[in-house]
Scaffold this motif. Structure first.
Motif, PDB file in Angstrom:
ATOM      1  N   LYS A 111       0.859  -1.175   0.000  1.00 48.09           N
ATOM      2  CA  LYS A 111       0.000   0.000   0.000  1.00 48.09           C
ATOM      3  C   LYS A 111       0.897   1.227   0.000  1.00 48.09           C
ATOM      4  O   LYS A 111       1.445   1.623   1.028  1.00 48.09           O
ATOM      5  N   GLU A 112       1.098   1.768  -1.171  1.00 45.09           N
ATOM      6  CA  GLU A 112       1.930   2.958  -1.329  1.00 45.09           C
ATOM      7  C   GLU A 112       1.591   3.580  -2.681  1.00 45.09           C
ATOM      8  O   GLU A 112       1.083   2.905  -3.579  1.00 45.09           O
ATOM      9  N   SER A 113       1.867   4.874  -2.827  1.00 44.31           N
ATOM     10  CA  SER A 113       1.391   5.556  -4.031  1.00 44.31           C
ATOM     11  C   SER A 113       2.387   5.497  -5.187  1.00 44.31           C
ATOM     12  O   SER A 113       2.025   5.736  -6.329  1.00 44.31           O
ATOM     13  N   TRP A 114       3.657   5.178  -4.892  1.00 43.47           N
ATOM     14  CA  TRP A 114       4.736   5.221  -5.893  1.00 43.47           C
ATOM     15  C   TRP A 114       5.056   6.658  -6.275  1.00 43.47           C
ATOM     16  O   TRP A 114       5.876   6.891  -7.153  1.00 43.47           O
ATOM     17  N   ARG A 115       4.396   7.636  -5.647  1.00 44.06           N
ATOM     18  CA  ARG A 115       4.719   9.044  -5.925  1.00 44.06           C
ATOM     19  C   ARG A 115       5.956   9.423  -5.134  1.00 44.06           C
ATOM     20  O   ARG A 115       6.143   8.977  -4.007  1.00 44.06           O
ATOM     21  N   ARG A 116       6.780  10.273  -5.705  1.00 46.06           N
ATOM     22  CA  ARG A 116       7.920  10.807  -4.958  1.00 46.06           C
ATOM     23  C   ARG A 116       7.806  12.326  -4.962  1.00 46.06           C
ATOM     24  O   ARG A 116       7.264  12.915  -5.898  1.00 46.06           O
ATOM     25  N   ALA A 117       8.311  12.940  -3.884  1.00 45.65           N
ATOM     26  CA  ALA A 117       8.140  14.383  -3.714  1.00 45.65           C
ATOM     27  C   ALA A 117       9.471  15.107  -3.699  1.00 45.65           C
ATOM     28  O   ALA A 117      10.496  14.550  -3.301  1.00 45.65           O
ATOM     29  N   SER A 118       9.445  16.347  -4.140  1.00 46.54           N
ATOM     30  CA  SER A 118      10.619  17.214  -4.074  1.00 46.54           C
ATOM     31  C   SER A 118      10.114  18.646  -4.107  1.00 46.54           C
ATOM     32  O   SER A 118       9.070  18.929  -4.698  1.00 46.54           O
ATOM     33  N   VAL A 131      10.536  16.684  -9.486  1.00 45.27           N
ATOM     34  CA  VAL A 131       9.367  15.826  -9.288  1.00 45.27           C
ATOM     35  C   VAL A 131       9.126  14.986 -10.537  1.00 45.27           C
ATOM     36  O   VAL A 131       8.863  13.781 -10.462  1.00 45.27           O
ATOM     37  N   TRP A 149      -5.200   5.042  -6.598  1.00 45.07           N
ATOM     38  CA  TRP A 149      -4.516   6.333  -6.635  1.00 45.07           C
ATOM     39  C   TRP A 149      -4.981   7.130  -7.859  1.00 45.07           C
ATOM     40  O   TRP A 149      -4.323   7.137  -8.882  1.00 45.07           O
ATOM     41  N   ASP A 202      -4.855  10.051  -9.100  1.00 45.50           N
ATOM     42  CA  ASP A 202      -4.169  11.345  -9.006  1.00 45.50           C
ATOM     43  C   ASP A 202      -3.712  11.802 -10.391  1.00 45.50           C
ATOM     44  O   ASP A 202      -2.759  12.549 -10.527  1.00 45.50           O
TER      45      ASP A 202
END
Lengths: 418, 315
Positions: free
Chosen positions: A194-201, A207, A254, A256
């Protein structure tokens, strides 16, 4: 490069074996040779995301390895590198590392679609290369790397399909190949998180770069980025490669704006007639990751990075060692634990029903094999360019089938350089 | 303004993040990376996982020096420093004593005197040899073991905070099992900081006091929860590593400091220290605020060292 000179480590291991102490002693020798032995293999890590960090932390404990240089194009990653490996030089351009004649080994841990140039240039610069899996995000790129690896005679090329080097997997492989499950019926695998695979910066450009796994133009999707190591075990224990794949993909969790499915199912058809189903999701972590091989006499289950159990049918023949084996309960089923070195543990007075206290992670064994190859090789590693090309070609075709929700034959020519 | 809550079960506790920002997708992305780091640290530092770096070290360091990763080495160096600063009240080698008092898997039991003495010989950070040049760790006594339980949670929270800041997070509260927390910035509606209540060690339903934190960590320790009765007295599960008996210092300690790891370690150490020693320790760490509760023959004595003063604004 000093790969043809006998390292002190190789000499000591050889003499330990000659003196009859055996390889059991090798584990004790390793720490005495550390660190900074000038015969240690000087390694350059290209790409310092989560995998690059794992590799660096693991190499710090692998005998004969020294992380000497780290490259990443993003400042915060290089700051992490400084904390994780203070003695390593840091670079934003990987070619600086390739140009350094002291660096013998290059570990490619960048996003998948960036592997090609780095791996090919590293091989052409005379370096030994460990390339993360999947080897590439297109079959053309994978073949370019495979060709460079094939042509680089006298150099090592290993792909990060780590279970191929894992003693626990090797042990169960032999067991399965001896026919322990009876007549194979089917296989099934899963990878759940359970994780979005999105990464943030904080930087918008960054990004975009960080989220390469969600870019349909370059990703190999869940079947490539999450499932490849598990599927590689299937090709290995079944002894064949799929002829076709039917894929399904949905966005279930997700929403998004992504186009890459967060939930997939793929059914692989093997030439023998056996089918394997694999499902992966980012929506639910239930039961995490495992593979099961079902046969007329028993089912073998792999999970937790190489642990394995056998579930017998009541009418299956009795196995000689069965009465001594550890059993674990799985709800109403009883699994017989398949341990790599039960007899060896017994000889060391370690209860074979306990978890092995000397066990390392699959990544450690894979990197140890890579380092040993510097001392004793070069020889083709278990996960050589051929295994890399095969697993990558299946993953890329399967991902296309998933994106198209369609059935696709896998071109046998994609498995070889022809 | 959007809010994302995230959680993870690791290190035998529950970690939770509360993240505020403009874009929920990015908040979650940064949060996942930080949670993954906590999971990675759990695998590295777990006392119970045989493949963890700590388990490998414990299995071999009494036979020969074991080389460890730079990050673990600097964590152990830090643990040794805190051991010195607290005159031995904080000690990551307390495992054999915990086992002898039955606190590893049970509620505790009074050991035989020879067992306690035997366990004491296997306890003490001064019996751990740290070699900076070789980056190796060795034990002077067989049977010793490092258990980073009293520092691991704070360390994990501190590292997660670094990841969140790198991911662009400017307003967040992180905690592990509600006993160690870290504040990044302030909550959207409260520029003073994140209000934190501390419950009474004798009665969980009563609030003892409160404070607020901003770009600062806070850790609360108490020997309650696990323990046993003997001779009409309660013996809790925190052992004084110098004496080998359950602690007789503060009945509750709360420590605020920019480093979550230091908060975690010092709040544990204060339980084993007398009032005067506790004060001296607080003065050694710049920017530290502490609160200790002592039980004076049934009367509660509260010693606050700048605990209610405003947090340092220059962090």
């Amino acid at each position: 490069m000093s790969k043809h000179t006998v390292s002190r480590r190789a000499f000591l291991m050889g003499s330990a074996a000659l003196s009859g102490a055996g390889l059991v002693r090798a584990a004790n020798i390793k720490t005495r040779l550390w660190p900074g032995n000038r015969n240690d293999v000087q390694c350059g890590i290209i790409g310092y995301g989560p995998q690059g960090r794992d590799i660096t932390a693991t190499l710090a404990r692998v005998p004969g390895a020294q992380v000497a240089a780290i490259c990443d194009t993003y400042g915060p990653m290089l700051r992490r590198a400084q904390r994780d490996a203070p003695e390593a030089t840091r670079h934003e351009d990987y070619r600086e590392i390739l140009n350094n004649p002291d660096i013998q080994a290059i570990i490619v841990a960048t996003p998948t679609h960036l592997h090609r140039d780095i791996a090919v240039n590293a091989l052409q610069a005379g370096k030994n290369v460990y390339c993360e899996a999947p080897m590439a995000s297109s079959i053309e790129d994978a073949k370019a790397i495979a060709r460079a690896a094939r042509d680089a005679t006298g150099q090592i090329f290993q792909v990060g399909q780590t279970y191929r080097s894992n003693p626990q997997h090797r042990s169960v492989f032999q067991f399965m190949r001896s026919g322990a499950i009876g007549k194979p019926a089917m296989a099934r695998g899963q990878w759940h998180a359970k994780e979005s695979w999105r990464r943030a910066s904080p930087s918008a450009d960054r990004v975009r770069e960080l989220n390469w796994r969600l870019d349909p133009a370059i990703t190999t999707g869940l079947i490539g980025e999450a499932a490849l190591l598990q599927m590689d075990v299937a090709y290995w224990v079944l002894g064949e490669l799929p002829a076709s794949v039917h894929g399904f993909g949905q966005i279930m969790a997700w929403e998004d704006g992504r186009e890459v499915p967060d939930t997939i199912q793929a059914i692989f058809e093997f030439p023998s007639g056996l089918h394997m189903m694999f499902d992966a999701t980012l929506a639910s972590s239930f039961d995490e990751a495992y593979e099961a091989y079902y046969g007329s006499d028993s089912t073998i289950l792999f999970r937790d990075r190489g642990k394995a159990w056998m579930f017998k049918e009541v009418d299956a023949p009795m196995l000689g060692w069965e009465v001594y084996a550890r059993t674990d309960r799985f709800y109403k089923e009883t699994g017989i634990a398949l341990l790599a070195n039960a007899t060896q543990l017994d000889a060391q007075n370690v209860d074979p029903t306990e978890d092995d206290p000397n066990v390392e992670t699959p990544l450690w064994y894979a990197l140890q094999e890579f380092m040993d190859n510097h001392a004793f090789g070069p020889y083709p590693p278990a996960a050589n360019w051929e295994r890399g090309l095969e697993a990558t070609a299946v993953a890329i075709t399967a991902n296309q089938a998933i994106m198209e929700r369609a059935q696709r034959d896998i071109d046998p020519a994609s498995y070889t350089l022809g | 303004m959007q809010t994302v809550r995230m959680a993870l079960n690791a290190m035998a506790t529950r970690f939770e993040f509360l993240l505020h920002g403009d874009d929920a997708v990015l908040l979650r992305g940064a949060g996942e990376e930080a949670l993954a780091e906590i999971k990675r640290l759990e695998q590295q530092l777990s006392f119970y996982d045989p493949t963890s770096e700590i388990s490998q070290l414990n299995a071999n360091a009494s036979k020969e020096p074991v080389r460890v990763t730079p990050r673990l080495y600097s964590l152990l160096r830090k643990a040794a420093e805190i051991h010195n600063e607290t005159h031995g009240a904080f000690d990551v080698t307390v495992g054999p004593l915990m086992r002898c008092w039955g606190f590893v898997r049970g509620r505790g039991t009074w050991p035989e005197e020879h067992e306690r003495k035997e366990a004491l010989t296997k306890t003490g950070m001064d019996k751990v040899v740290l070699n900076d040049a070789e980056r190796t760790v060795a034990f002077r006594q067989p049977g010793m073991a490092l258990d980073l339980g009293a520092i691991g949670k704070g360390y994990a929270i501190e590292e997660a905070g670094i990841f969140l800041r790198e991911g662009g997070i400017t307003s967040a509260l992180l905690h592990g099992g509600t006993s160690t927390m870290l504040a990044i910035g302030t909550p959207p509606q409260n520029t003073d900081g994140w209000p934190i209540g501390i419950s009474d060690p004798l009665d969980d339903s009563q609030m003892l006091t409160s404070t607020s934190i901003r770009d600062e960590a806070l850790s609360v320790s108490a020997p309650r929860g696990k323990g046993f009765q003997k001779d009409g007295k309660m013996w809790g599960h925190v052992i004084d590593p110098r004496k080998g008996y359950p602690v007789q210092g503060a009945t509750l300690s709360a420590v605020a400091h920019p480093s979550a790891m230091i908060c975690d370690a010092i709040s544990t150490a204060l339980l084993a220290m007398r009032r005067e020693d506790g004060k001296q320790v607080q003065q050694k760490f710049h920017g530290m605020r502490t609160l200790c509760v002592y039980d004076d023959a049934g009367a509660t004595d509260l010693v606050s060292l700048e605990f209610h003063s405003t947090h340092p604004t220059n962090q």
